[in-house]
Scaffold this motif. Structure first.
Motif, PDB file in Angstrom:
ATOM      1  N   THR A   5       0.829  -1.211   0.000  1.00  0.00           N
ATOM      2  CA  THR A   5       0.000   0.000   0.000  1.00  0.00           C
ATOM      3  C   THR A   5       0.859   1.255   0.000  1.00  0.00           C
ATOM      4  O   THR A   5       0.812   2.057  -0.938  1.00  0.00           O
ATOM      5  N   THR A   6       1.665   1.424   1.046  1.00  0.00           N
ATOM      6  CA  THR A   6       2.560   2.575   1.112  1.00  0.00           C
ATOM      7  C   THR A   6       4.007   2.203   0.803  1.00  0.00           C
ATOM      8  O   THR A   6       4.816   3.077   0.519  1.00  0.00           O
ATOM      9  N   VAL A   7       4.296   0.906   0.873  1.00  0.00           N
ATOM     10  CA  VAL A   7       5.680   0.441   0.708  1.00  0.00           C
ATOM     11  C   VAL A   7       5.750  -0.678  -0.322  1.00  0.00           C
ATOM     12  O   VAL A   7       4.953  -1.626  -0.280  1.00  0.00           O
ATOM     13  N   GLU A   8       6.701  -0.555  -1.251  1.00  0.00           N
ATOM     14  CA  GLU A   8       6.977  -1.607  -2.233  1.00  0.00           C
ATOM     15  C   GLU A   8       8.122  -2.451  -1.701  1.00  0.00           C
ATOM     16  O   GLU A   8       9.241  -1.967  -1.532  1.00  0.00           O
ATOM     17  N   GLU A   9       7.817  -3.721  -1.400  1.00  0.00           N
ATOM     18  CA  GLU A   9       8.873  -4.596  -0.902  1.00  0.00           C
ATOM     19  C   GLU A   9       8.973  -5.874  -1.737  1.00  0.00           C
ATOM     20  O   GLU A   9       9.559  -6.866  -1.317  1.00  0.00           O
ATOM     21  N   GLY A  10       8.407  -5.803  -2.934  1.00  0.00           N
ATOM     22  CA  GLY A  10       8.608  -6.855  -3.911  1.00  0.00           C
ATOM     23  C   GLY A  10       8.006  -8.198  -3.569  1.00  0.00           C
ATOM     24  O   GLY A  10       8.430  -9.221  -4.112  1.00  0.00           O
ATOM     25  N   ALA A  33       9.445   3.438  -0.660  1.00  0.00           N
ATOM     26  CA  ALA A  33       8.097   4.013  -0.653  1.00  0.00           C
ATOM     27  C   ALA A  33       7.461   3.842  -2.020  1.00  0.00           C
ATOM     28  O   ALA A  33       8.114   3.985  -3.055  1.00  0.00           O
ATOM     29  N   MET A  34       6.179   3.520  -2.036  1.00  0.00           N
ATOM     30  CA  MET A  34       5.432   3.474  -3.283  1.00  0.00           C
ATOM     31  C   MET A  34       5.442   4.869  -3.929  1.00  0.00           C
ATOM     32  O   MET A  34       5.478   5.889  -3.219  1.00  0.00           O
ATOM     33  N   PRO A  35       5.418   4.951  -5.259  1.00  0.00           N
ATOM     34  CA  PRO A  35       5.389   6.256  -5.923  1.00  0.00           C
ATOM     35  C   PRO A  35       4.226   7.121  -5.424  1.00  0.00           C
ATOM     36  O   PRO A  35       3.095   6.660  -5.332  1.00  0.00           O
ATOM     37  N   GLY A  36       4.537   8.357  -5.105  1.00  0.00           N
ATOM     38  CA  GLY A  36       3.507   9.310  -4.715  1.00  0.00           C
ATOM     39  C   GLY A  36       3.077   9.247  -3.267  1.00  0.00           C
ATOM     40  O   GLY A  36       2.236  10.057  -2.836  1.00  0.00           O
ATOM     41  N   THR A  79       8.171  -4.574  11.730  1.00  0.00           N
ATOM     42  CA  THR A  79       7.747  -3.214  11.391  1.00  0.00           C
ATOM     43  C   THR A  79       8.882  -2.220  11.609  1.00  0.00           C
ATOM     44  O   THR A  79       9.144  -1.357  10.762  1.00  0.00           O
ATOM     45  N   GLY A  80       9.572  -2.355  12.744  1.00  0.00           N
ATOM     46  CA  GLY A  80      10.698  -1.481  13.015  1.00  0.00           C
ATOM     47  C   GLY A  80      11.801  -1.630  11.980  1.00  0.00           C
ATOM     48  O   GLY A  80      12.383  -0.637  11.522  1.00  0.00           O
ATOM     49  N   LEU A  81      12.068  -2.878  11.589  1.00  0.00           N
ATOM     50  CA  LEU A  81      13.079  -3.148  10.560  1.00  0.00           C
ATOM     51  C   LEU A  81      12.702  -2.465   9.254  1.00  0.00           C
ATOM     52  O   LEU A  81      13.537  -1.806   8.608  1.00  0.00           O
ATOM     53  N   LEU A  82      11.457  -2.607   8.864  1.00  0.00           N
ATOM     54  CA  LEU A  82      10.977  -2.046   7.605  1.00  0.00           C
ATOM     55  C   LEU A  82      11.055  -0.521   7.611  1.00  0.00           C
ATOM     56  O   LEU A  82      11.553   0.104   6.656  1.00  0.00           O
ATOM     57  N   LEU A  83      10.594   0.083   8.693  1.00  0.00           N
ATOM     58  CA  LEU A  83      10.604   1.550   8.759  1.00  0.00           C
ATOM     59  C   LEU A  83      12.019   2.093   8.845  1.00  0.00           C
ATOM     60  O   LEU A  83      12.308   3.176   8.301  1.00  0.00           O
ATOM     61  N   ASP A  84      12.912   1.365   9.509  1.00  0.00           N
ATOM     62  CA  ASP A  84      14.319   1.789   9.542  1.00  0.00           C
ATOM     63  C   ASP A  84      14.912   1.812   8.131  1.00  0.00           C
ATOM     64  O   ASP A  84      15.677   2.717   7.779  1.00  0.00           O
ATOM     65  N   SER A  91      -2.275  -1.506  -5.923  1.00  0.00           N
ATOM     66  CA  SER A  91      -0.815  -1.581  -6.000  1.00  0.00           C
ATOM     67  C   SER A  91      -0.225  -2.849  -5.417  1.00  0.00           C
ATOM     68  O   SER A  91       0.936  -3.177  -5.678  1.00  0.00           O
ATOM     69  N   GLY A  92      -1.004  -3.590  -4.631  1.00  0.00           N
ATOM     70  CA  GLY A  92      -0.485  -4.808  -4.013  1.00  0.00           C
ATOM     71  C   GLY A  92      -0.668  -6.058  -4.838  1.00  0.00           C
ATOM     72  O   GLY A  92      -0.238  -7.133  -4.425  1.00  0.00           O
TER      73      GLY A  92
END
Length: 228
Positions: free
Chosen positions: A12-17, A89-92, A118-123, A193-194
């Protein structure tokens, strides 16, 4: 009035493939499950321990120790995947955050990940609670994950928003949309987007379907002009 936007993270907000679902599949298969990719897809957006517990019942009898071992493997595999291909981050998305703030909304992230993941991802993203976003809520913060409404409600609690009708939720899975609807959110927005097919999201409770969070500013402008 939109007082709070509660947005999902991965897809949604993050592209992690798709790393999370590959890690989930590999983890349960490594502990005797015969789950296929399609079985894992049904748990998109869910609490990952709950997903693992269910997926381990496919092809074997599970127990608490096995669930915890598979969960530890899942987190290890995901950490490795994020080291090799950092999430972005996803585009936009950052523009959408600015647009939401311009409309007076606070921003919360909600996720089916544990606090550690979650902490790992946001870092990796360089996002900070209290800076990039106002609140972060994960499954460790609530008694039950999606489709229960508790993560949305906890985000409301942490940001001081008390009317659910003033909340906008955004997610890329059926469980995201069900959680927003169960929370009584005024706007329940699905994003494509997902990778979940439009027809699948369209069958879930929602108020809007858009291509991505990058399309959110236009939707906000349209809603604002309609209310004027």
């Amino acid at each position: 009035m939109i007082a709070l936007a509660a947005l999902d993270i991965a897809g949604t907000t993050v592209e992690e493939g798709g790393a999370v679902y590959r890690a989930l599949h590999d983890a349960v298969r490594g502990h005797g499950s015969t789950a296929e990719v399609a079985d894992v897809a049904r748990w998109m957006g869910a609490d990952k321990r709950t997903a693992i517990r269910s997926l381990l019942t496919i092809g074997r009898t599970t127990d608490v120790d096995t669930v915890e071992a598979a969960f530890a493997d899942f987190e290890r595999l995901l950490r490795t995947a994020y080291d090799e291909t950092p999430p972005v981050a996803m585009p936009g998305v950052l523009d959408a955050f600015e647009a939401l703030r311009a409309h007076g909304a606070k921003i919360a992230l909600t996720t089916g990940f544990s606090a550690e993941v979650t902490g790992l991802l946001l870092d990796r993203l360089g996002w900070r609670e209290g800076d990039t976003v106002d609140a972060v809520v994960c499954t460790d913060d609530v008694p039950t994950g999606r489709p229960a409404p508790y993560m949305v409600h906890r985000a409301m609690e942490r940001t001081g928003v008390w009317r659910a009708t003033d909340v906008l939720t955004v997610g890329d899975t059926v469980l995201d949309l069900e959680a927003g609807s169960n929370a009584g959110a005024g706007l329940v927005i699905g994003v494509l987007s997902g990778g979940v097919p439009r027809a699948t999201l369209a069958a879930a409770p929602h108020t809007h379907l858009i291509d991505s969070v990058g399309s959110l500013p236009a939707l906000l402008a349209e809603a604002h002009s309609g209310a004027a």
